[in-house]
Design a protein around this motif. Structure first.
Motif, mmCIF file in Angstrom:
data_model
loop_
_atom_site.group_PDB
_atom_site.id
_atom_site.type_symbol
_atom_site.label_atom_id
_atom_site.label_comp_id
_atom_site.label_asym_id
_atom_site.label_seq_id
_atom_site.Cartn_x
_atom_site.Cartn_y
_atom_site.Cartn_z
ATOM 1 N N ILE A 111 45.268 17.360 29.616
ATOM 2 C CA ILE A 111 44.908 18.354 28.606
ATOM 3 C C ILE A 111 44.548 17.730 27.259
ATOM 4 C CG2 ILE A 111 46.310 20.139 29.691
ATOM 5 C CD1 ILE A 111 48.419 19.702 27.520
ATOM 6 N N SER A 112 44.778 16.414 27.102
ATOM 7 C CA SER A 112 44.604 15.790 25.781
ATOM 8 C C SER A 112 43.217 15.970 25.174
ATOM 9 C CB SER A 112 44.975 14.301 25.850
ATOM 10 O OG SER A 112 44.130 13.596 26.737
ATOM 11 N N PRO A 113 42.102 15.851 25.938
ATOM 12 C CA PRO A 113 40.806 15.974 25.289
ATOM 13 C C PRO A 113 40.141 17.339 25.434
ATOM 14 C CG PRO A 113 40.493 14.974 27.436
ATOM 15 C CD PRO A 113 41.939 15.377 27.336
ATOM 16 N N VAL A 114 40.747 18.271 26.196
ATOM 17 C CA VAL A 114 40.023 19.485 26.580
ATOM 18 C C VAL A 114 39.684 20.363 25.387
ATOM 19 C CG1 VAL A 114 40.189 21.635 27.878
ATOM 20 C CG2 VAL A 114 40.855 19.486 28.946
ATOM 21 N N SER A 115 40.698 20.750 24.605
ATOM 22 C CA SER A 115 40.411 21.617 23.458
ATOM 23 C C SER A 115 39.553 20.900 22.430
ATOM 24 C CB SER A 115 41.716 22.101 22.822
ATOM 25 O OG SER A 115 42.462 21.023 22.288
ATOM 26 N N THR A 116 39.728 19.561 22.307
ATOM 27 C CA THR A 116 38.915 18.787 21.368
ATOM 28 C C THR A 116 37.441 18.833 21.759
ATOM 29 O OG1 THR A 116 40.784 17.305 20.976
ATOM 30 C CG2 THR A 116 38.602 16.514 20.318
ATOM 31 N N GLY A 126 31.490 24.984 29.086
ATOM 32 C CA GLY A 126 31.582 24.588 30.488
ATOM 33 C C GLY A 126 31.117 23.164 30.698
ATOM 34 N N MET A 127 30.009 22.813 30.075
ATOM 35 C CA MET A 127 29.505 21.446 30.171
ATOM 36 C C MET A 127 30.482 20.463 29.538
ATOM 37 S SD MET A 127 26.329 19.648 28.196
ATOM 38 C CE MET A 127 27.403 19.524 26.764
ATOM 39 N N ALA A 128 31.037 20.845 28.375
ATOM 40 C CA ALA A 128 31.929 19.945 27.642
ATOM 41 C C ALA A 128 33.172 19.604 28.454
ATOM 42 C CB ALA A 128 32.323 20.586 26.311
ATOM 43 N N THR A 129 33.829 20.628 28.985
ATOM 44 C CA THR A 129 35.022 20.358 29.778
ATOM 45 C C THR A 129 34.663 19.689 31.102
ATOM 46 O OG1 THR A 129 34.931 22.623 30.655
ATOM 47 C CG2 THR A 129 36.335 22.228 28.753
ATOM 48 N N ARG A 278 32.437 19.049 39.231
ATOM 49 C CA ARG A 278 33.017 19.341 37.921
ATOM 50 C C ARG A 278 31.964 19.470 36.830
ATOM 51 N NH1 ARG A 278 38.984 17.526 37.788
ATOM 52 N NH2 ARG A 278 39.446 17.528 40.008
ATOM 53 N N ILE A 279 30.946 18.658 36.875
ATOM 54 C CA ILE A 279 29.911 18.758 35.844
ATOM 55 C C ILE A 279 28.809 19.732 36.249
ATOM 56 C CG2 ILE A 279 28.700 16.701 36.727
ATOM 57 C CD1 ILE A 279 28.911 17.879 33.045
ATOM 58 N N VAL A 280 28.417 19.740 37.533
ATOM 59 C CA VAL A 280 27.319 20.612 37.980
ATOM 60 C C VAL A 280 27.729 22.075 37.946
ATOM 61 C CG1 VAL A 280 25.859 21.243 39.932
ATOM 62 C CG2 VAL A 280 26.230 18.831 39.389
ATOM 63 N N TRP A 281 28.860 22.410 38.587
ATOM 64 C CA TRP A 281 29.254 23.811 38.668
ATOM 65 C C TRP A 281 29.749 24.339 37.330
ATOM 66 C CZ3 TRP A 281 26.641 25.031 42.456
ATOM 67 C CH2 TRP A 281 26.713 24.430 43.710
ATOM 68 N N SER A 282 30.457 23.519 36.552
ATOM 69 C CA SER A 282 30.930 24.011 35.251
ATOM 70 C C SER A 282 29.757 24.242 34.302
ATOM 71 C CB SER A 282 31.932 23.035 34.632
ATOM 72 O OG SER A 282 31.342 21.770 34.416
ATOM 73 N N SER A 283 28.730 23.389 34.373
ATOM 74 C CA SER A 283 27.531 23.610 33.560
ATOM 75 C C SER A 283 26.784 24.859 34.031
ATOM 76 C CB SER A 283 26.607 22.390 33.635
ATOM 77 O OG SER A 283 27.225 21.246 33.073
ATOM 78 N N PRO A 338 38.985 25.918 31.825
ATOM 79 C CA PRO A 338 39.185 25.928 30.373
ATOM 80 C C PRO A 338 38.169 26.812 29.651
ATOM 81 C CG PRO A 338 39.304 23.690 31.226
ATOM 82 C CD PRO A 338 38.772 24.545 32.322
ATOM 83 N N ALA A 339 36.902 26.800 30.122
ATOM 84 C CA ALA A 339 35.889 27.656 29.515
ATOM 85 C C ALA A 339 36.168 29.126 29.812
ATOM 86 C CB ALA A 339 34.505 27.262 30.031
ATOM 87 N N TYR A 340 36.689 29.411 31.013
ATOM 88 C CA TYR A 340 37.089 30.777 31.364
ATOM 89 C C TYR A 340 38.175 31.255 30.397
ATOM 90 C CZ TYR A 340 37.069 34.447 35.049
ATOM 91 O OH TYR A 340 36.901 35.610 35.764
ATOM 92 N N LEU A 341 39.142 30.372 30.118
ATOM 93 C CA LEU A 341 40.203 30.696 29.166
ATOM 94 C C LEU A 341 39.639 30.935 27.771
ATOM 95 C CD1 LEU A 341 42.938 28.137 30.290
ATOM 96 C CD2 LEU A 341 43.018 30.624 30.568
#
Length: 438
Positions: A111-116, A126-129, A278-283, A338-341
């Motif tokens: 979780i350390s970089p997610v909110s950042t 979505g892309m960021a996380t 993780r990158i394709v579907w979240s984007s 995380p983007a859903y949240l």
């Protein structure tokens, strides 16, 4: 430099997904069952969720640099304790080191970089996380062949496993330290040029308001999403934890059995699918919305499981393709949540809310491997082999994904009664933004 900082931590702690490479050597060296050899991995995932839940508020308060440093110390120490345990022939030390101590490093580091990252990329959460969490999924792509080569060079006996754990602990400490030095938090009020936050609230589930972590866990939306994440993770982690032995067992009675080296390659392929998802579907979720994306994860994932169950050992390529699809959805689910949240609860304490939600991962970390290993052990004891070892598990996963699909359908916008007053939000965010301000 923020995405590389996040990746340096996530690529390291993503080693957890290559645990199946160690299962057979540990089973041979200590005389363990498949269920027993999964204990360090299971405890690690349990501690990941618990440490993320209890440490989420501390991460928000102390900043990502503090969190990455704590993660580095715990994760590396876990390997060193495990190395000592194997050298002494004490398996409980492996469970303690890799599972308990290393698991704390997993949770805080995860979780350390997610909110950042979402603060730096509020226009594309979505892309960021996905960028960071892609690293966690891709960690096994590096660790699986690397661990296999070390076990081959050092030997798969107690001494060889101990040396392999020792090298892991030292190398990952150096690699993760890069994230500690590189991470930064944007200054308060920073926005990408030309971005208007009001324009993001074009979907019914997306809010510009904020909900505290304390209030978030009182909403039905949080618990519906908890069920969604738990069952999506259960479906993927059951395969992932037992990937190398599973493909070997599945095709053991065919004319083309899968060798140990090929099984390690299968683990790497699953890691690649996990990482890419993780990158394709979240984007993609930035375009079609989080709820629609989870409809794909859960619905199509259930169909992939059904194909594996019906096809049996008739086609190795079909098995691999379906497993890769399941793992891509598994990884995508982690990167999208995380983007859903953020959509549902805003950015105010999204890191702390994310940490609490990861208790679903803790539950799934026990549930998934337990289902697959326990069913396989019982079927083996009954004299069965091949796909019969896993058929019951596959149908259980289909049911769980169906329940997760229904939970996703129940998610609605958060009642405004849970929203934070704007003045309180501003007062609470100031101290955090000052830590590591860029």
């Amino acid at each position: 430099m923020i995405p590389p900082a996040a990746l340096s931590v996530h690529l390291a702690i993503g080693q957890a997904y290559s645990w199946s490479v160690f299962k057979k050597p540990l089973e041979s060296a200590f005389g363990l069952t498949g269920t027993a050899s999964a204990l360090p991995f299971q405890l690690g995932i349990v501690m990941l969720g618990l440490s993320a839940a209890f440490g989420g508020t501390l991460v928000e308060r102390n900043g990502p640099r503090w969190a990455m440093f704590v993660s580095m110390i715990c994760f590396s120490s876990g390997f060193l304790i495990s190395a000592l345990g194997v050298a002494l022939g004490q398996y409980w030390l492996v469970v303690l080191g890799y599972g308990f101590v290393g698991g704390i490093g997993l949770g805080i580091g995860y979780i350390s970089p997610v909110s950042t990252l979402m603060k730096w990329f509020p226009d594309r959460p979505g892309m960021a996380t996905g960028i960071a969490i892609m690293g966690f999924g891709g960690g096994a792509l590096i660790a699986s062949p690397w661990s296999t080569e070390m076990l081959s060079a050092f030997g798969s006996d107690l001494g060889g496993i101990s040396k392999t754990f020792l090298v892991h602990g030292l190398v990952y400490a150096v690699f993760m330290s890069m994230g500690v030095f590189l991470i930064r938090v944007p200054r308060e009020g920073w926005r990408p040029p030309g971005w208007d936050p009001a324009k993001t609230a074009v979907r019914s589930l997306v809010t510009t308001a904020n909900v505290s972590a304390r209030n978030a866990i009182r909403t039905p939306q949080f618990w519906c999403l908890w069920v969604v994440l738990c069952f999506n993770v259960t479906a993927g982690i059951g395969i992932l934890e037992k990937a190398a032995p599973m493909i070997g067992d599945f095709f053991a009675n065919t004319s083309t059995p899968v060798a140990a080296s090929a099984a390690a390659g299968f683990v790497a392929l699953l890691s690649l699918a996990n990482m890419a998802g993780r990158i394709v579907w979240s984007s993609t979720s930035d375009v079609i919305g989080r709820k629609n994306m989870y409809r794909v994860y859960l619905g199509v994932g259930a169909l992939f499981y059904l194909v594996i169950a019906l096809a049996g050992d008739s086609s190795t390529p079909l098995f691999i393709v379906c497993a890769m699809g399941i793992l891509s959805f598994y990884g995508g689910g982690f990167a999208t949540v995380p983007a859903y949240l953020k959509d549902l609860f805003g950015t105010y304490q999204v890191g702390a809310i994310h940490g609490r939600l990861l208790t679903a991962w803790s539950t799934a970390g026990v549930l998934g491997p337990l289902i697959v290993n326990a069913v396989a052990d019982s079927q083996e004891a009954a004299g069965r082999s091949g796909p019969s070892l896993y058929t019951t598990s596959l149908y259980i996963m289909i049911v769980l994904l169906a329940v997760g699909f229904l939970a996703n359908e129940l998610i609605r916008p958060v009642n405004p009664v849970h929203h934070e007053p704007p003045v309180e939000e501003a007062g609470q965010q100031g101290p955090l933004a000052m830590r590591g301000e860029a």
